[in-house]
Design a protein around this motif. Structure first.
Motif, PDB file in Angstrom:
ATOM      1  N   TRP A 183       0.834  -1.203   0.000  1.00 54.61           N
ATOM      2  CA  TRP A 183       0.000   0.000   0.000  1.00 54.61           C
ATOM      3  C   TRP A 183       0.871   1.256   0.000  1.00 54.61           C
ATOM      4  CZ3 TRP A 183      -0.819   4.099   3.358  1.00 54.61           C
ATOM      5  CH2 TRP A 183      -1.941   4.885   3.107  1.00 54.61           C
ATOM      6  N   PHE A 184       1.926   1.265   0.814  1.00 55.43           N
ATOM      7  CA  PHE A 184       2.819   2.421   0.849  1.00 55.43           C
ATOM      8  C   PHE A 184       3.486   2.631  -0.505  1.00 55.43           C
ATOM      9  CE2 PHE A 184       2.582   2.272   5.498  1.00 55.43           C
ATOM     10  CZ  PHE A 184       2.557   3.627   5.787  1.00 55.43           C
ATOM     11  N   LEU A 185       3.897   1.558  -1.151  1.00 57.06           N
ATOM     12  CA  LEU A 185       4.563   1.686  -2.442  1.00 57.06           C
ATOM     13  C   LEU A 185       3.615   2.202  -3.524  1.00 57.06           C
ATOM     14  CD1 LEU A 185       6.787  -1.525  -2.512  1.00 57.06           C
ATOM     15  CD2 LEU A 185       7.466   0.833  -2.004  1.00 57.06           C
ATOM     16  N   ALA A 186       2.307   2.052  -3.298  1.00 57.89           N
ATOM     17  CA  ALA A 186       1.319   2.522  -4.274  1.00 57.89           C
ATOM     18  C   ALA A 186       0.933   3.980  -4.070  1.00 57.89           C
ATOM     19  CB  ALA A 186       0.065   1.645  -4.200  1.00 57.89           C
ATOM     20  N   GLN A 187       1.414   4.633  -3.000  1.00 53.60           N
ATOM     21  CA  GLN A 187       1.072   6.028  -2.737  1.00 53.60           C
ATOM     22  C   GLN A 187       1.847   6.954  -3.666  1.00 53.60           C
ATOM     23  OE1 GLN A 187      -1.596   6.451  -0.512  1.00 53.60           O
ATOM     24  NE2 GLN A 187      -1.380   4.266  -0.889  1.00 53.60           N
ATOM     25  N   HIS A 188       1.418   8.204  -3.740  1.00 51.50           N
ATOM     26  CA  HIS A 188       2.060   9.138  -4.661  1.00 51.50           C
ATOM     27  C   HIS A 188       3.437   9.579  -4.179  1.00 51.50           C
ATOM     28  CE1 HIS A 188      -0.088  11.847  -1.823  1.00 51.50           C
ATOM     29  NE2 HIS A 188       0.942  12.640  -2.018  1.00 51.50           N
ATOM     30  N   GLU A 189       3.712   9.424  -2.867  1.00 52.32           N
ATOM     31  CA  GLU A 189       5.040   9.758  -2.353  1.00 52.32           C
ATOM     32  C   GLU A 189       5.998   8.568  -2.536  1.00 52.32           C
ATOM     33  OE1 GLU A 189       1.985  11.323   0.725  1.00 52.32           O
ATOM     34  OE2 GLU A 189       2.382   9.448  -0.340  1.00 52.32           O
ATOM     35  N   GLU A 190       7.284   8.860  -2.507  1.00 53.72           N
ATOM     36  CA  GLU A 190       8.302   7.817  -2.425  1.00 53.72           C
ATOM     37  C   GLU A 190       8.796   7.773  -0.981  1.00 53.72           C
ATOM     38  OE1 GLU A 190      11.419   8.346  -5.215  1.00 53.72           O
ATOM     39  OE2 GLU A 190      10.105   8.259  -6.973  1.00 53.72           O
ATOM     40  N   TYR A 191       8.939   6.571  -0.434  1.00 56.65           N
ATOM     41  CA  TYR A 191       9.278   6.434   0.976  1.00 56.65           C
ATOM     42  C   TYR A 191      10.713   5.940   1.167  1.00 56.65           C
ATOM     43  CZ  TYR A 191       4.557   7.508   2.319  1.00 56.65           C
ATOM     44  OH  TYR A 191       3.383   8.176   2.524  1.00 56.65           O
ATOM     45  N   ALA A 192      11.431   6.689   2.024  1.00 57.14           N
ATOM     46  CA  ALA A 192      12.785   6.265   2.385  1.00 57.14           C
ATOM     47  C   ALA A 192      12.720   5.083   3.331  1.00 57.14           C
ATOM     48  CB  ALA A 192      13.545   7.424   3.019  1.00 57.14           C
ATOM     49  N   ILE A 193      11.769   5.126   4.277  1.00 52.55           N
ATOM     50  CA  ILE A 193      11.617   4.025   5.224  1.00 52.55           C
ATOM     51  C   ILE A 193      10.227   4.059   5.843  1.00 52.55           C
ATOM     52  CG2 ILE A 193      12.504   5.280   7.257  1.00 52.55           C
ATOM     53  CD1 ILE A 193      14.000   2.554   7.926  1.00 52.55           C
ATOM     54  N   VAL A 194       9.688   2.879   6.073  1.00 48.97           N
ATOM     55  CA  VAL A 194       8.446   2.702   6.826  1.00 48.97           C
ATOM     56  C   VAL A 194       8.670   1.548   7.775  1.00 48.97           C
ATOM     57  CG1 VAL A 194       5.975   2.234   6.757  1.00 48.97           C
ATOM     58  CG2 VAL A 194       7.054   3.469   4.853  1.00 48.97           C
ATOM     59  N   GLY A 195       8.406   1.762   9.052  1.00 47.85           N
ATOM     60  CA  GLY A 195       8.594   0.715  10.046  1.00 47.85           C
ATOM     61  C   GLY A 195       7.324   0.426  10.808  1.00 47.85           C
ATOM     62  N   ASN A 196       7.172  -0.814  11.196  1.00 49.74           N
ATOM     63  CA  ASN A 196       6.001  -1.263  11.938  1.00 49.74           C
ATOM     64  C   ASN A 196       6.280  -1.231  13.437  1.00 49.74           C
ATOM     65  OD1 ASN A 196       3.303  -2.710  11.855  1.00 49.74           O
ATOM     66  ND2 ASN A 196       4.513  -4.189  13.012  1.00 49.74           N
ATOM     67  N   LEU A 197       5.319  -0.752  14.219  1.00 44.58           N
ATOM     68  CA  LEU A 197       5.388  -0.827  15.677  1.00 44.58           C
ATOM     69  C   LEU A 197       4.471  -1.956  16.138  1.00 44.58           C
ATOM     70  CD1 LEU A 197       5.270   2.975  16.625  1.00 44.58           C
ATOM     71  CD2 LEU A 197       7.252   1.553  16.057  1.00 44.58           C
ATOM     72  N   ASP A 198       4.316  -2.112  17.439  1.00 44.08           N
ATOM     73  CA  ASP A 198       3.396  -3.115  17.954  1.00 44.08           C
ATOM     74  C   ASP A 198       2.005  -2.843  17.377  1.00 44.08           C
ATOM     75  OD1 ASP A 198       2.448  -5.258  19.358  1.00 44.08           O
ATOM     76  OD2 ASP A 198       2.369  -4.242  21.294  1.00 44.08           O
ATOM     77  N   GLY A 199       1.227  -3.905  17.165  1.00 45.92           N
ATOM     78  CA  GLY A 199      -0.076  -3.720  16.535  1.00 45.92           C
ATOM     79  C   GLY A 199      -1.154  -4.559  17.177  1.00 45.92           C
ATOM     80  N   GLY A 200      -2.158  -4.899  16.391  1.00 51.84           N
ATOM     81  CA  GLY A 200      -3.289  -5.645  16.929  1.00 51.84           C
ATOM     82  C   GLY A 200      -4.069  -4.810  17.917  1.00 51.84           C
ATOM     83  N   GLN A 201      -4.444  -5.422  19.047  1.00 48.76           N
ATOM     84  CA  GLN A 201      -5.208  -4.696  20.064  1.00 48.76           C
ATOM     85  C   GLN A 201      -4.399  -3.579  20.722  1.00 48.76           C
ATOM     86  OE1 GLN A 201      -8.519  -5.174  20.588  1.00 48.76           O
ATOM     87  NE2 GLN A 201      -8.271  -6.508  18.809  1.00 48.76           N
ATOM     88  N   SER A 202      -3.076  -3.654  20.613  1.00 44.62           N
ATOM     89  CA  SER A 202      -2.230  -2.599  21.182  1.00 44.62           C
ATOM     90  C   SER A 202      -2.310  -1.310  20.386  1.00 44.62           C
ATOM     91  CB  SER A 202      -0.770  -3.065  21.244  1.00 44.62           C
ATOM     92  OG  SER A 202      -0.623  -4.182  22.094  1.00 44.62           O
ATOM     93  N   THR A 203      -2.685  -1.402  19.123  1.00 42.85           N
ATOM     94  CA  THR A 203      -2.739  -0.218  18.266  1.00 42.85           C
ATOM     95  C   THR A 203      -3.691   0.816  18.846  1.00 42.85           C
ATOM     96  OG1 THR A 203      -2.192  -1.391  16.240  1.00 42.85           O
ATOM     97  CG2 THR A 203      -3.435   0.633  16.000  1.00 42.85           C
ATOM     98  N   GLY A 204      -3.186   2.024  19.034  1.00 36.69           N
ATOM     99  CA  GLY A 204      -4.043   3.065  19.586  1.00 36.69           C
ATOM    100  C   GLY A 204      -3.444   4.448  19.417  1.00 36.69           C
ATOM    101  N   LEU A 205      -4.316   5.442  19.445  1.00 37.98           N
ATOM    102  CA  LEU A 205      -3.931   6.837  19.281  1.00 37.98           C
ATOM    103  C   LEU A 205      -4.858   7.693  20.129  1.00 37.98           C
ATOM    104  CD1 LEU A 205      -2.595   9.274  17.682  1.00 37.98           C
ATOM    105  CD2 LEU A 205      -4.437   8.945  16.019  1.00 37.98           C
ATOM    106  N   SER A 206      -4.269   8.556  20.926  1.00 40.61           N
ATOM    107  CA  SER A 206      -5.058   9.505  21.719  1.00 40.61           C
ATOM    108  C   SER A 206      -4.469  10.887  21.518  1.00 40.61           C
ATOM    109  CB  SER A 206      -5.035   9.128  23.204  1.00 40.61           C
ATOM    110  OG  SER A 206      -5.842  10.016  23.959  1.00 40.61           O
ATOM    111  N   MET A 207      -5.274  11.801  20.972  1.00 43.10           N
ATOM    112  CA  MET A 207      -4.796  13.144  20.647  1.00 43.10           C
ATOM    113  C   MET A 207      -5.786  14.182  21.165  1.00 43.10           C
ATOM    114  SD  MET A 207      -3.703  12.414  16.665  1.00 43.10           S
ATOM    115  CE  MET A 207      -2.637  13.811  16.484  1.00 43.10           C
ATOM    116  N   ARG A 208      -5.270  15.165  21.865  1.00 46.76           N
ATOM    117  CA  ARG A 208      -6.090  16.266  22.345  1.00 46.76           C
ATOM    118  C   ARG A 208      -5.268  17.548  22.268  1.00 46.76           C
ATOM    119  NH1 ARG A 208      -9.780  13.439  22.002  1.00 46.76           N
ATOM    120  NH2 ARG A 208     -11.506  13.021  23.418  1.00 46.76           N
ATOM    121  N   GLY A 209      -5.888  18.598  21.787  1.00 40.50           N
ATOM    122  CA  GLY A 209      -5.185  19.865  21.750  1.00 40.50           C
ATOM    123  C   GLY A 209      -5.823  20.798  20.754  1.00 40.50           C
TER     124      GLY A 209
END
Length: 268
Positions: free
Chosen positions: A223-249
């Motif tokens: 999917w990343f390779l199909a985007q309009h940008e070229e990527y120097a690096i993409v790395g995976n972090l922990d995932g599954g149920q651990s995946t989460g994001l909390s943003m306030r501001g």
């Protein structure tokens, strides 16, 4: 007199058309905002981008959150008091929190993990990233409050030196894309939610997280390779149920709930 009336009538028609156009345009915008809020529970700020794709017959939505230099970043790790990313954000008084490194059943970091020079193990000796796609070849570290990441092969400085303590850093896997080429050759067919860090060849860095849907690591790399940008690096972090994001501001207001995790990446 007739000409004046004609001008006034024409002006009235033009104003009526403009008012109608204004109402239609803004009604569409209001409807779009209302639909977005009802579906996701929040409305994205202009700083965050949503991209969607059909992957293996499933609609997957991913968020791109820019990593900006005016945010101070850090890591937090406490195996004795695991929390969701939302709870971590509150306890850290942070603006943004995402899940971080892999961890074991005892909540300890599974790979190399160092905060303020205190490392949990010897610095990893990693083969060339091109030959070890599934090894801990992706490094994430903090430099003067900035969130940095890259391949462990290219950045051995995360381990410090004879007279220099290791920096605040951890390693993860796999490296999905390296020098605009995939590092995942086979599809495990194991789908999950994903948290990833990506940098384009132009140096634009982003947190990329699945907002809805699941995908395999192979699918993510493709999917990343199909985007309009070229990527120097993409790395995976922990995932599954651990995946989460909390943003306030002022710029951010997003909640993607996670399970309780012992370590996170935070910014404020």
């Amino acid at each position: 007199m007739m000409r004046a009336r004609w001008y006034l009538a024409s002006l009235g028609i033009v104003l009526l058309v403009l008012c109608g156009w204004f109402v239609v345009v803004h009604a569409r915008a209001w409807f779009s905002v209302a639909t977005e809020y009802l579906r996701y529970g929040y409305v994205l700020s202009p700083h965050v981008e949503r991209r969607t794709a059909m992957i293996d017959g499933e609609l997957v939505s991913l968020l791109f959150i820019p990593i900006q230099d005016d945010v101070t970043w850090g890591f937090a790790n406490d195996p004795s008091a695991i929390q969701s990313v939302h709870e971590w954000r509150g306890s850290l008084n942070a603006s943004v929190v995402i899940n971080g490194a892999y961890f074991t059943e005892t909540q300890q970091p599974a790979g190399y993990f160092s905060i303020d020079g205190n490392a949990n193990m010897a610095c990893p000796i990693v083969p060339d990233v091109r030959d070890a796609a599934l090894g801990y070849t992706f490094a994430v570290w903090i430099t003067d409050g900035l969130l940095e990441f890259g391949s462990t092969v290219d950045h051995p400085e995360i381990c410090g030196g004879p007279d220099v303590p290791p920096v605040t850093a951890f390693t993860s896997f796999p490296t999905l894309v390296y020098q605009d080429a995939t590092r995942i050759e086979k599809d495990s067919e194991l789908k999950a939610r994903r948290t990833m860090l990506a940098e384009t060849v132009d140096g634009v860095k982003s947190i990329v997280i699945t907002e809805s849907g699941e995908l395999t690591l192979y699918d993510a790399a493709q999917w990343f390779l199909a985007q309009h940008e070229e990527y120097a690096i993409v790395g995976n972090l922990d995932g599954g149920q651990s995946t989460g994001l909390s943003m306030r501001g002022e710029r951010w207001n997003i909640e993607i709930p996670s399970s309780a995790v012992p370590n996170v990446i935070w910014g404020r």
